[in-house]
Design an enzyme around this catalytic site. Structure first.
Site, short mmCIF file in Angstrom:
data_model
loop_
_atom_site.label_atom_id
_atom_site.label_comp_id
_atom_site.label_asym_id
_atom_site.label_seq_id
_atom_site.Cartn_x
_atom_site.Cartn_y
_atom_site.Cartn_z
N LEU A 5 -3.72 1.34 -1.21
CA LEU A 5 -2.92 0.66 -0.18
C LEU A 5 -3.32 -0.81 -0.20
O LEU A 5 -4.49 -1.13 -0.44
CB LEU A 5 -3.19 1.24 1.22
CG LEU A 5 -2.74 2.67 1.51
CD1 LEU A 5 -3.16 3.07 2.92
CD2 LEU A 5 -1.23 2.82 1.35
N ASP A 6 -2.37 -1.71 0.05
CA ASP A 6 -2.70 -3.12 0.16
C ASP A 6 -3.73 -3.31 1.28
O ASP A 6 -3.77 -2.54 2.24
CB ASP A 6 -1.45 -3.95 0.49
CG ASP A 6 -0.44 -3.93 -0.64
OD1 ASP A 6 -0.82 -3.63 -1.78
OD2 ASP A 6 0.75 -4.22 -0.37
N ALA A 7 -4.52 -4.37 1.17
CA ALA A 7 -5.58 -4.62 2.15
C ALA A 7 -5.04 -4.69 3.57
O ALA A 7 -5.67 -4.19 4.51
CB ALA A 7 -6.32 -5.91 1.81
#
Length: 312
Positions: A140-142
């Protein structure tokens, strides 16, 4: 720096099917990727005494010859602070002897890197030394929060990768987007291509030469100039939901890379200080056990507060 000596590894069943380049990248920590691929091209790495290509896959019982290489002296892993340990401990959604599913907090990367020394997976390994093989099943993106799946065993990791690859992992995200979606806009099936800018920043664009991708958006709640939608992900391309929403001219609130500045400013006035993208639920059947696993992650308080402001 120190130089290793020649040694041979016997491949265990859990690693069967893994590409030789990925095996070496994980095994030879501190060795540059270019060096590893050069070893393969020159035939210095051998499997069962034969040359191999980077894409060749390993089988149980294979003997892999690892040549002498310069390995960086490894520093002791950084330990997560008490606040991060406490935060992660209270965000476990599901756990058994094979899997760990977390409600990932926004702002914490899944992996450490040059700018952030420790990510979620490194923190969890430090917190749980009894899980030496803990690995991410996806990313998942940060800035994205929500359901994140990790595997405790290599064999289970392979199963999860196959579920993601074949679309048998049902994934639903929640996103707050600009404007109101029309029914004809809700199916987005366009190819995406990753690009790297000179700065090293990764940007994804719609491009017919890219990889096929499909997202279905479903309206959940309508506000004056925004809409909360479900995003059903059928492929797992980098930044897929964010780029698909931008492509339909309904960018996600708080998206600094693909979003709309004026819309983001308006949402900040409603209390939103982050990307409004949340991996809400997962459902899948683990083939080795036949167990159906359904997990959902509630929206964080800051996202709920933003929605409450929009309703008033």
């Amino acid at each position: 720096m120190k130089k290793s000596s020649v040694y041979t590894i016997t491949i265990e069943p859990d690693y069967a099917g893994q590409r030789i380049d990925n095996f070496l990248l994980a095994r030879l920590k501190g060795v540059p990727r270019t060096r590893i691929y050069r070893l393969l091209r020159k035939g210095e790495v051998r499997v069962n005494k034969k040359r191999v290509d980077a894409s060749d896959r390993l089988q149980a019982g294979d003997l892999v010859r690892i040549p002498p290489v310069q390995v960086a002296d490894s520093a002791p892993p950084e330990r997560p602070g008490r606040s991060l340990q406490a935060l992660l401990s209270e965000r476990v959604l599901y756990e058994d002897k094979f899997l760990l599913i977390m409600n990932k907090p926004s702002g914490i990367p899944v992996h450490g890197g040059s700018q952030v020394k420790i990510g979620m997976v490194e923190a969890l390994r430090c917190m749980h030394p009894e899980w030496p093989h803990l690995e991410l099943a996806h990313r998942l993106d940060a800035d994205t929060s929500g359901c994140l799946v990790l595997a405790k065993k290599r064999g289970v990791l392979k199963e999860l990768h196959e579920l993601f690859r074949t679309g048998k992992m049902q994934k639903i995200y929640l996103a707050l987007t600009r404007g109101h979606w029309k029914e004809a806009e809700c199916r987005v099936e366009v190819s995406l291509q990753k690009n790297h800018l000179k700065s090293g920043e990764r940007v994804v664009r719609v491009n017919q030469d890219g990889k096929a991708s499909l997202t279905l958006f479903k309206p959940v709640e309508t506000f004056a100039d925004a809409m909360l939608v479900e995003a059903h992900l059928y492929t797992g391309r980098t930044h897929q939901i964010r780029v698909h929403a931008q492509y339909r001219h309904h960018p996600i609130a708080g998206d600094e890379k693909y979003g709309d500045k004026a819309f983001n400013k308006k949402m900040r006035e409603q209390g939103l200080k982050r990307l409004f993208l949340h991996a809400h639920s997962l459902e899948f059947v683990l083939p080795s056990t036949g167990q159906t696993i359904r997990v959902s992650a509630p929206l964080d308080a800051d996202l709920l507060d933003c929605l409450n402001h929009l309703m008033n």
